[in-house]
Design a protein around this motif. Structure first.
Motif, PDB file in Angstrom:
ATOM      1  N   VAL A   1       3.404  16.789   0.548  1.00  0.00           N
ATOM      2  CA  VAL A   1       2.465  15.989  -0.243  1.00  0.00           C
ATOM      3  C   VAL A   1       2.168  16.740  -1.538  1.00  0.00           C
ATOM      4  O   VAL A   1       1.966  17.961  -1.515  1.00  0.00           O
ATOM      5  CB  VAL A   1       1.157  15.771   0.546  1.00  0.00           C
ATOM      6  CG1 VAL A   1       0.172  14.924  -0.246  1.00  0.00           C
ATOM      7  CG2 VAL A   1       1.444  15.140   1.908  1.00  0.00           C
TER       8      VAL A   1
ATOM      9  N   ALA B   1      -2.802   9.148   5.936  1.00  0.00           N
ATOM     10  CA  ALA B   1      -1.615   8.288   5.973  1.00  0.00           C
ATOM     11  C   ALA B   1      -0.317   9.089   5.967  1.00  0.00           C
ATOM     12  O   ALA B   1       0.701   8.633   6.508  1.00  0.00           O
ATOM     13  CB  ALA B   1      -1.635   7.321   4.783  1.00  0.00           C
TER      14      ALA B   1
ATOM     15  N   LYS C   1      -6.444   5.686  -7.721  1.00  0.00           N
ATOM     16  CA  LYS C   1      -5.233   6.412  -8.127  1.00  0.00           C
ATOM     17  C   LYS C   1      -5.060   6.344  -9.656  1.00  0.00           C
ATOM     18  O   LYS C   1      -5.788   5.623 -10.332  1.00  0.00           O
ATOM     19  CB  LYS C   1      -4.012   5.820  -7.436  1.00  0.00           C
ATOM     20  CG  LYS C   1      -4.154   5.651  -5.931  1.00  0.00           C
ATOM     21  CD  LYS C   1      -3.994   6.947  -5.157  1.00  0.00           C
ATOM     22  CE  LYS C   1      -4.142   6.677  -3.664  1.00  0.00           C
ATOM     23  NZ  LYS C   1      -3.995   7.843  -2.825  1.00  0.00           N
TER      24      LYS C   1
ATOM     25  N   GLU D   1      -0.541  10.812  -4.820  1.00  0.00           N
ATOM     26  CA  GLU D   1      -1.630  11.308  -5.671  1.00  0.00           C
ATOM     27  C   GLU D   1      -1.103  11.860  -6.989  1.00  0.00           C
ATOM     28  O   GLU D   1      -1.849  12.495  -7.728  1.00  0.00           O
ATOM     29  CB  GLU D   1      -2.386  12.425  -4.916  1.00  0.00           C
ATOM     30  CG  GLU D   1      -2.917  11.953  -3.579  1.00  0.00           C
ATOM     31  CD  GLU D   1      -3.811  12.962  -2.875  1.00  0.00           C
ATOM     32  OE1 GLU D   1      -3.873  14.130  -3.314  1.00  0.00           O
ATOM     33  OE2 GLU D   1      -4.447  12.563  -1.888  1.00  0.00           O
TER      34      GLU D   1
ATOM     35  N   SER E   1      -4.338  16.723   3.859  1.00  0.00           N
ATOM     36  CA  SER E   1      -3.854  15.556   3.132  1.00  0.00           C
ATOM     37  C   SER E   1      -4.678  14.358   3.546  1.00  0.00           C
ATOM     38  O   SER E   1      -5.507  14.426   4.450  1.00  0.00           O
ATOM     39  CB  SER E   1      -2.381  15.302   3.467  1.00  0.00           C
ATOM     40  OG  SER E   1      -1.913  14.104   2.886  1.00  0.00           O
TER      41      SER E   1
ATOM     42  N   SER F   1       0.854  -1.202   0.000  1.00  0.00           N
ATOM     43  CA  SER F   1       0.000   0.000   0.000  1.00  0.00           C
ATOM     44  C   SER F   1       0.878   1.237   0.000  1.00  0.00           C
ATOM     45  O   SER F   1       2.079   1.175   0.301  1.00  0.00           O
ATOM     46  CB  SER F   1      -0.930   0.037   1.233  1.00  0.00           C
ATOM     47  OG  SER F   1      -0.199   0.382   2.396  1.00  0.00           O
ATOM     48  N   GLY F   2       0.263   2.370  -0.292  1.00  0.00           N
ATOM     49  CA  GLY F   2       0.978   3.634  -0.192  1.00  0.00           C
ATOM     50  C   GLY F   2       1.341   3.942   1.258  1.00  0.00           C
ATOM     51  O   GLY F   2       2.387   4.527   1.541  1.00  0.00           O
ATOM     52  N   THR F   3       0.473   3.546   2.167  1.00  0.00           N
ATOM     53  CA  THR F   3       0.747   3.752   3.585  1.00  0.00           C
ATOM     54  C   THR F   3       1.992   2.983   4.009  1.00  0.00           C
ATOM     55  O   THR F   3       2.851   3.499   4.732  1.00  0.00           O
ATOM     56  CB  THR F   3      -0.480   3.305   4.419  1.00  0.00           C
ATOM     57  OG1 THR F   3      -1.629   4.000   3.940  1.00  0.00           O
ATOM     58  CG2 THR F   3      -0.287   3.599   5.888  1.00  0.00           C
TER      59      THR F   3
HETATM   60  C1  LIG Z   1      -3.700   7.369  -1.367  1.00  0.00           C
HETATM   61  C2  LIG Z   1      -2.741   8.114  -0.522  1.00  0.00           C
HETATM   62  C3  LIG Z   1      -1.814   7.459   0.303  1.00  0.00           C
HETATM   63  C4  LIG Z   1      -1.696   5.967   0.462  1.00  0.00           C
HETATM   64  O1  LIG Z   1      -2.848   5.269   0.396  1.00  0.00           O
HETATM   65  P1  LIG Z   1      -3.035   3.694   0.500  1.00  0.00           P
HETATM   66  O2  LIG Z   1      -4.503   3.571   0.583  1.00  0.00           O
HETATM   67  O3  LIG Z   1      -2.351   3.226   1.740  1.00  0.00           O
HETATM   68  O4  LIG Z   1      -2.452   3.048  -0.706  1.00  0.00           O
HETATM   69  C5  LIG Z   1      -0.913   8.242   1.007  1.00  0.00           C
HETATM   70  N1  LIG Z   1      -0.920   9.578   0.930  1.00  0.00           N
HETATM   71  C6  LIG Z   1      -1.791  10.239   0.160  1.00  0.00           C
HETATM   72  C7  LIG Z   1      -1.720  11.729   0.092  1.00  0.00           C
HETATM   73  C8  LIG Z   1      -2.744   9.534  -0.569  1.00  0.00           C
HETATM   74  O5  LIG Z   1      -3.642  10.192  -1.318  1.00  0.00           O
END
Ligand SMILES: *Cc1c(COP(=O)(O)O)cnc(C)c1O
Length: 390
Positions: A135, A92, A195, A164, A89, A63-65
């Protein structure tokens, strides 16, 4: 369906994936191999994304997180250290600091770009400041020249949450046009279905620093060193792996990234054109030397003065079959941030006034011009009803 009454018309979703037959086939072909995880598609996906953004290394995660968490750990940000970041933002980008007991030090945003206000960053520096985490909000790159200067002057690490902004770019000193994700010591991407490209779930850390990449690679795989025995763990790690099934989808999506971004640009263009004559609706801003990659389509409702007003707009639009959402509610006002840090309304006034006005409208690659027209009509009617239109 266009032209029928609102109730009979189909619901227009806020977002939606765009998957081709080739992409479905790419996933199936992995299922027919023995390499469902840590296989060849993983390395290929990492190379494709890192190459696209102009970084030496990519480390794919689930994941992005997870990507943000690993970036924070790999850059050595730890307990009690402060990281300057934005309260406007997705949560995460700040939670990744809490995982390591680091302290987010919020700085308010620029009211036009919605990105961190670099002029306020320096006043937020303390002896404990370790890093800046900016961000690229709604796909518009932050002012990375300015952030880099501050980071270099004060010996800080720099993280680019570009989750993003895949495909966005910006002119930076010494490099000319460069891609979002490539501005910090580490950049992060996310591949959730809303995304620019999706792997179902997924994310990636990109960096030029081989040590940071190696650490991330190890930590995503339970702290194993590369080539080590399966049950030898050199350090604390996680299971943040991304399966080859997901990676195959990502590779296929990346093969048509230009087409995907162009489709999104086209939809944004329709919105801009049709919204032009609605009073009180402000289209997304542009910034000098910056190319946005369209993630969501967020307008500003200039007459909205409260979250209640905005919630009512959202409620009525959904009632008219329009998926929409108030992007973002400020991070510092989320209940557990208030509790942990004592934040109150008024602490970051630009973020707060912005978040009372920002509304995400339906936005994805396959949205038709007719659907955009229906959204704009419904928005006009709703604003008129609520006296928020002029
Ligand atoms: C989508 C997003 C993430 C990470 O998202 P996941 O759902 O964990 O993949 C992190 N930061 C921002 C600014 C985002 O929009």
């Amino acid at each position: 369906m266009e032209g029928t009454s609102d109730k009979l018309a189909t619901f227009i979703d806020l977002s939606g994936p765009d998957l081709t037959d080739e992409e479905v086939e790419a996933v199936l072909s992995v299922l027919r191999t023995r390499h469902l995880s840590l296989g060849p598609k993983l390395a290929e996906f990492e190379e494709v994304v890192a190459g696209y953004v102009g970084r030496r290394h990519g480390v794919a995660v689930n994941s992005g997180t997870s990507a943000l968490h690993l970036a924070v750990r790999a850059l050595g940000i730890g307990e009690g250290e402060e990281v300057i970041t934005t309260p406007f933002s997705f949560i995460a980008s700040s939670n990744c600091l809490l995982y390591e007991r680091a302290v987010p030090r919020f700085v308010d945003i620029d009211p036009l770009t919605f990105n961190i206000d670099c002029d306020q960053v320096e006043t937020a520096l303390t002896e404990r400041t370790k890093a800046l985490l900016a961000v690229d909000v709604f796909g518009l790159p932050a002012d990375w020249d300015h952030l880099r200067r501050i980071a270099d002057t004060h010996g800080l690490r720099l993280i680019d949450d570009s989750c993003e902004a895949l495909g966005a770019s910006r002119k930076v000193d010494g490099r000319g046009w460069a891609m979002a994700g490539s501005f910090g010591d580490a950049g992060t991407f996310a591949f959730y279905p809303n995304k620019q490209i999706t792997t179902g779930e997924g994310g990636m850390v990109v960096t030029d620093d081989g040590d940071v990449a190696e650490l991330c690679r190890s930590m995503r795989n339970q702290g194993r060193d590369s080539g080590a025995e399966w049950l030898r763990h050199a350090r604390l790690g996680y299971n943040y792996r991304l399966s080859d099934i997901n990676c195959a989808l990502g590779i296929a999506q990346m093969s048509r990234i230009d087409q995907i971004l162009a489709a999104r640009r086209r939809v944004a263009g329709w919105y801009e054109e049709m919204l032009r004559d609605i009073e009180g609706v402000v289209a997304p801003a542009e910034a000098p030397d910056t190319r946005r990659s369209w993630f969501v389509y967020v307008v500003r409702l200039a007459m909205c003065q409260s979250w209640q007003d905005l919630d009512e707009v959202v409620r009525r639009l959904r009632g008219r079959g329009i998926g929409c959402s108030n992007y973002f509610y400020p991070i510092h006002l989320q209940p557990f941030y208030r509790e942990m840090f004592g934040y109150e309304e008024g602490d970051f006034p630009v973020t707060e006034s912005t978040s009372k006005q920002t509304l995400a409208l339906p936005f994805h690659n396959r949205l038709s011009r007719q659907s955009v027209a229906r959204v704009v009509d419904a928005l006009r009617t709703t604003l008129d009803e609520l006296d928020l239109g002029a």
